[in-house]
Design a protein around this motif. Sequence first.
Motif, PDB file in Angstrom:
ATOM      1  N   TRP A 253       0.835  -1.208   0.000  1.00 45.51           N
ATOM      2  CA  TRP A 253       0.000   0.000   0.000  1.00 45.51           C
ATOM      3  C   TRP A 253       0.866   1.253   0.000  1.00 45.51           C
ATOM      4  O   TRP A 253       0.627   2.193  -0.764  1.00 45.51           O
ATOM      5  N   PHE A 254       1.896   1.273   0.862  1.00 49.32           N
ATOM      6  CA  PHE A 254       2.731   2.469   1.006  1.00 49.32           C
ATOM      7  C   PHE A 254       3.478   2.770  -0.291  1.00 49.32           C
ATOM      8  O   PHE A 254       3.600   3.919  -0.703  1.00 49.32           O
ATOM      9  N   ASP A 255       3.968   1.707  -0.959  1.00 45.80           N
ATOM     10  CA  ASP A 255       4.780   1.909  -2.167  1.00 45.80           C
ATOM     11  C   ASP A 255       3.942   2.082  -3.438  1.00 45.80           C
ATOM     12  O   ASP A 255       4.316   2.832  -4.338  1.00 45.80           O
ATOM     13  N   ASN A 256       2.811   1.362  -3.509  1.00 38.67           N
ATOM     14  CA  ASN A 256       2.075   1.291  -4.783  1.00 38.67           C
ATOM     15  C   ASN A 256       0.633   1.754  -4.725  1.00 38.67           C
ATOM     16  O   ASN A 256      -0.047   1.795  -5.748  1.00 38.67           O
ATOM     17  N   GLY A 257       0.133   2.053  -3.515  1.00 38.96           N
ATOM     18  CA  GLY A 257      -1.238   2.550  -3.411  1.00 38.96           C
ATOM     19  C   GLY A 257      -2.263   1.447  -3.199  1.00 38.96           C
ATOM     20  O   GLY A 257      -1.990   0.259  -3.327  1.00 38.96           O
ATOM     21  N   MET A 258      -3.479   1.883  -2.907  1.00 40.92           N
ATOM     22  CA  MET A 258      -4.549   0.975  -2.515  1.00 40.92           C
ATOM     23  C   MET A 258      -4.985   0.074  -3.666  1.00 40.92           C
ATOM     24  O   MET A 258      -5.366  -1.086  -3.445  1.00 40.92           O
ATOM     25  N   GLN A 259      -4.917   0.572  -4.883  1.00 43.10           N
ATOM     26  CA  GLN A 259      -5.392  -0.233  -6.010  1.00 43.10           C
ATOM     27  C   GLN A 259      -4.590  -1.519  -6.153  1.00 43.10           C
ATOM     28  O   GLN A 259      -5.135  -2.588  -6.448  1.00 43.10           O
TER      29      GLN A 259
END
Length: 317
Positions: A253-259
């Motif tokens: 999540w932190f590196d690439n986001g929720m999607q």
Amino acid sequence: MNEPLSEKQKERLRILEPKLKNAITEQNFEIAKNIVLDLQTLLRPTNHLVRLIQSKNKLYELAIELNKADFAINGLLSNEKVLNENTRIYLETISLIAICYLRTKNIPSAQEYIRKVLQNHSVIKTERTRSIFHSEIISRFNEEVAMATLTSNQEVHLDEDEIEREAIRIIQTLTDDEIFSQIGQRSPKATKDLIFQIHDFSTKQLPSAERFALPSPNQMIMDKEVGITVFESVKRVIYNSLCNPESDIYKTWFDNGMQMVLSKGYIKSAVVSCLVNIGFGISMIASSIVALVMKFGIEVYCTKYKPIYISDIRSIK
């Protein structure tokens, strides 16, 4: 009478106590237990019992979370015997004993300690602070009831794919309030009955002004309220898997986001795994829990639903 801490003790405590905090956060029971044994060796010779029991209580609360209730109750009852009833650590200890008995469905013993907790007026001096604590601890008692009635020691199975399909349908068709209500509707009668019983018993220990400021037992078993209580009850189990900065899901999540988190099905897998581990086998409720976490997202969930441990309840202090 305890002796002053030596510089060597202080230096060792500066290492061990943060290590214990990390082990508790990571839910590493064996490491936490070993650190507490080291602390016992360090603090017992100079009779620093209160500081030692503060660390032991953190270990026992972790044990309760990990379904090691027998280990927890034996230690907590030993702590109770040596503590002054007019101290914060005593109130913390008897609160944990009540929680332990609720988790193991020993309702008569739980009620005995709930009474002790709520009728202790010597630790928290101000009426306002005491009423805040009472509200917080009664909510915790209700959450423990939900957890106890929805889990078992038997092996359970949840179909991840089925839960994910249902969670997506729920997200697409229901509001948050409707999801909470749905959890309540799908909760067994035993859950509602015991929430009513414990909430009713707890509030009857309070002065009338405090009692009337809290929801009534009938309000607490309305579908939406039951749903909120159930969702709150599982946060202690799933929080670490979702919100530990070292976990794969948090890093993704932190590196690439929720999607990216959603596309890989991390939330579904993490929540289902945690629920299976505690013997939570009601698929339709599990789908609603997954749906809510997916709707909130990692950042909101980890901020809003961080568990409060008994030792961290500010109003005790």
